[in-house]
Every structure is written in C-alpha cells, then in structure tokens.
Design a protein around this motif. Sequence first.
Motif, short mmCIF file in Angstrom:
data_model
loop_
_atom_site.label_atom_id
_atom_site.label_comp_id
_atom_site.label_asym_id
_atom_site.label_seq_id
_atom_site.Cartn_x
_atom_site.Cartn_y
_atom_site.Cartn_z
N ASP A 251 21.34 13.52 4.47
CA ASP A 251 21.62 13.87 3.07
C ASP A 251 21.62 15.39 2.89
OD1 ASP A 251 22.18 11.65 1.38
OD2 ASP A 251 20.13 10.93 1.72
N HIS A 252 22.40 15.84 1.90
CA HIS A 252 22.54 17.28 1.65
C HIS A 252 21.22 17.88 1.18
CE1 HIS A 252 26.92 17.14 1.96
NE2 HIS A 252 26.90 16.06 1.22
N ASP A 253 20.74 18.88 1.89
CA ASP A 253 19.59 19.68 1.44
C ASP A 253 18.36 18.85 1.06
OD1 ASP A 253 21.13 21.96 1.83
OD2 ASP A 253 21.83 22.01 -0.24
N SER B 4 19.19 16.22 8.09
CA SER B 4 19.66 16.74 6.81
C SER B 4 20.92 17.56 7.09
CB SER B 4 18.58 17.63 6.18
OG SER B 4 18.98 18.04 4.88
N GLU B 5 21.75 17.70 6.06
CA GLU B 5 22.95 18.52 6.19
C GLU B 5 22.78 19.72 5.27
OE1 GLU B 5 26.66 16.60 5.14
OE2 GLU B 5 27.84 18.16 6.12
N LEU B 6 22.73 20.90 5.86
CA LEU B 6 22.52 22.12 5.08
C LEU B 6 23.86 22.81 4.83
CD1 LEU B 6 19.38 23.59 6.93
CD2 LEU B 6 19.46 21.90 5.08
N LEU C 94 25.79 9.34 13.31
CA LEU C 94 24.80 10.38 13.08
C LEU C 94 25.14 11.27 11.88
CD1 LEU C 94 24.17 11.44 16.81
CD2 LEU C 94 22.96 9.72 15.45
N HIS C 95 25.93 10.74 10.95
CA HIS C 95 26.25 11.53 9.76
C HIS C 95 26.41 10.57 8.59
CE1 HIS C 95 28.49 15.31 8.13
NE2 HIS C 95 27.86 14.67 7.16
N LEU C 96 25.34 10.41 7.81
CA LEU C 96 25.32 9.42 6.74
C LEU C 96 24.59 9.96 5.52
CD1 LEU C 96 24.26 6.48 9.10
CD2 LEU C 96 26.47 6.61 7.91
N HIS C 97 25.06 9.55 4.35
CA HIS C 97 24.45 10.00 3.09
C HIS C 97 24.00 8.80 2.25
CE1 HIS C 97 25.76 14.21 3.56
NE2 HIS C 97 26.79 13.68 4.19
N THR C 98 22.94 9.00 1.48
CA THR C 98 22.47 7.97 0.54
C THR C 98 22.45 8.55 -0.87
OG1 THR C 98 20.13 8.60 0.60
CG2 THR C 98 20.89 7.01 2.27
N SER D 219 30.33 9.16 10.65
CA SER D 219 31.40 8.83 9.70
C SER D 219 31.37 9.71 8.46
CB SER D 219 31.26 7.36 9.28
OG SER D 219 30.02 7.17 8.60
N ASP D 220 30.20 10.30 8.12
CA ASP D 220 30.04 11.05 6.87
C ASP D 220 30.20 10.11 5.68
OD1 ASP D 220 29.44 13.30 5.41
OD2 ASP D 220 31.22 14.44 5.96
N CYS D 221 29.69 8.90 5.86
CA CYS D 221 29.80 7.88 4.81
C CYS D 221 29.00 8.29 3.57
CB CYS D 221 29.27 6.55 5.34
SG CYS D 221 29.29 5.20 4.16
N HIS D 222 29.65 8.21 2.40
CA HIS D 222 28.98 8.48 1.13
C HIS D 222 28.93 7.22 0.27
CE1 HIS D 222 29.66 12.71 2.23
NE2 HIS D 222 28.87 13.06 1.24
N GLY D 223 29.04 6.06 0.89
CA GLY D 223 29.08 4.83 0.11
C GLY D 223 30.38 4.77 -0.67
ZN LIG Z 1 28.10 15.03 5.10
#
Ligand SMILES: [Zn+2]
Length: 298
Positions: free
Chosen positions: A57-59, A82-84, A25-29, A260-264
Amino acid sequence: MSASMSTAAGAPSVSTGGDGRFADLHLHTFFSDGTFSPEELEERGKGVGLAAMALTDHDTVEGCERMAQACAAHGIEFVAGSELTAEFDGKEVHLLGYFLDTANEMLCAELKRFQAVRQARIEEMVRRLNLLNIPLEAESVFRLANCRSPGRPHVGRALVQEGLCGSLDEAFDRFLKKGRPAWVPKCKVDAMDAITLIHQAGGLAVMAHPALNQGDELIPQLVRQGLDGLECFHTRNVGHMPEHYMRLAARYNLLVTGGSDCHGYSKGKPLIGGVKLPGVYFDKLKEARRQKARAGAA
Ligand SMILES: [Zn+2]
Ligand SMILES: [Zn+2]
C-alpha cells in the motif's frame, strides 16, 4: 528456466516452467487506494493460485498485520511491504520496500509524515475545486477514503459519489489529471532517502514499474545508492518490456520482481492473477534478504 509471455484479456501474464509456484508482489488494499480488505485480497490471491503475496500500500504498512494473518491461515507466504512515492532528478519514482520491519521507529515516523502530506494535498485539491464552484467538502473525501493514506482516486470517487461528476474518468479529465485545474503537484521524498529508509527498516528496495515513470536512465544512479531490484513484470509492462527490464536487471545485478498492482475495483477490474512472478525469482529475493540480515548481524 525459460520465461514466456502470453496475453489474455488484454492483460500481460507471465508463465514459465519451473515448479508452478507464483507470487504477486505488488498489491493494494483499502488502507491506501485499493478497494479490497486484506482478507478479501488474500482470498482473491488464493483463488488465482498464488503461493506468495506482498502487500504494498502507498506510504503505509497498516494492512500488513491483517494480511499476514489471512495468508498464514491458508499457507500463503506473505511479505510486508509498502510503495513509497519518491522523486529523483525531477521525475516521479515509486519505490517498493519488501520485508519491512513494520514496527521500525524511523519508518513509522516517516510514513506518518508522508501521510500528513497526502492529507494536506487532498485539502488543497478540494480548495481548488471549491474555487471552481464545485461544492465538494474535504470531509467527504476523508470519509470515503477512510484511511491515513488518501490519494487522488479518492477525490475522484467522492466527486462521483456526490453527483458532481458522472464518472471517475470524467473527474480526472476535467479536474484531477496533471495540468487540470484541481491537480496539485505531489510533494515527494527524495528517492535516495526512500532507499535509505527502506534499508534501515530491514527491507529491500525495488524500483516499481520503471516504464510507467519512464525512469530507465535513473536506474544506474539508483543502483549506486543501493537499489536492490527492478519490477520487471507489471500489468502495464507489455510486449517486450519484461525482457528489456530483465536485461537491465542482469546488467546491474538487480533482483527481478513483479506484481499486478491490483487496486481492487478502484481502477477498473481487479488485476490480481494477471501477473504471476515465477517462484524462482521470489526465492532469490528471500535469499537476498537472508544475506542482508546475516551481513547486518555480522
Ligand atoms: Zn502500486
Ligand atoms: Zn506505483
């Protein structure tokens, strides 16, 4: 349900009994500072056997529609999030919003404002680099970022791409880390306002990676403001930290989440699959959302 920790390849992973369903539940693209497209991220998630994924994704919520489609095509449950980046008592706090109505007017207007702040911060970092005779142009950073939510990693990557630094680590160590000459403080939304914003967009508000921000003492105050959950499982929550945060979640009657907070490839190797939240916690999150929607409709 018993939770046990195992460490493989240096990354914490959570495995439990139960029915074998897991969520991240914590992923970024690349709609913020990750490197994967929503489709690539979904593909990776499928590859590591996830039953549910949330995009945070951030903001921004821009990637959510594409990610929802990709997940639907392969039977993966999807949560728009979203992650603020917020602040409370002078401390940085990251708040994850889950089950957001991505068309919510106030949410969209506020995200647009946060994105403008991010873009102005990039320009200021570049201005400071120029004062140090580092000939980076803001345009190169924006071109590389190619998104509305650019951040510091994009400046770092642009410095490497332009041959002005040998590596991302060097870019952060010399210029971009807190206290270094091109570091610019972030202008952040108040955590209370961020929680309210998430709630009015139909979402649940969860405090991300509390250990990373050393924010334990903020938890009771955020709970009073309506915080719904705590990210107990996170790539950087190692050793006994998950148990510690599970205890805090129980004490304050908070939902338990994890990701995981995966950022690729933007910060080393992809982290997806390293943290798997047991399905039982994801079910509780969904139930809380249903209850909230019922209470709202009543
Ligand atoms: Zn994050
Ligand atoms: Zn974060």
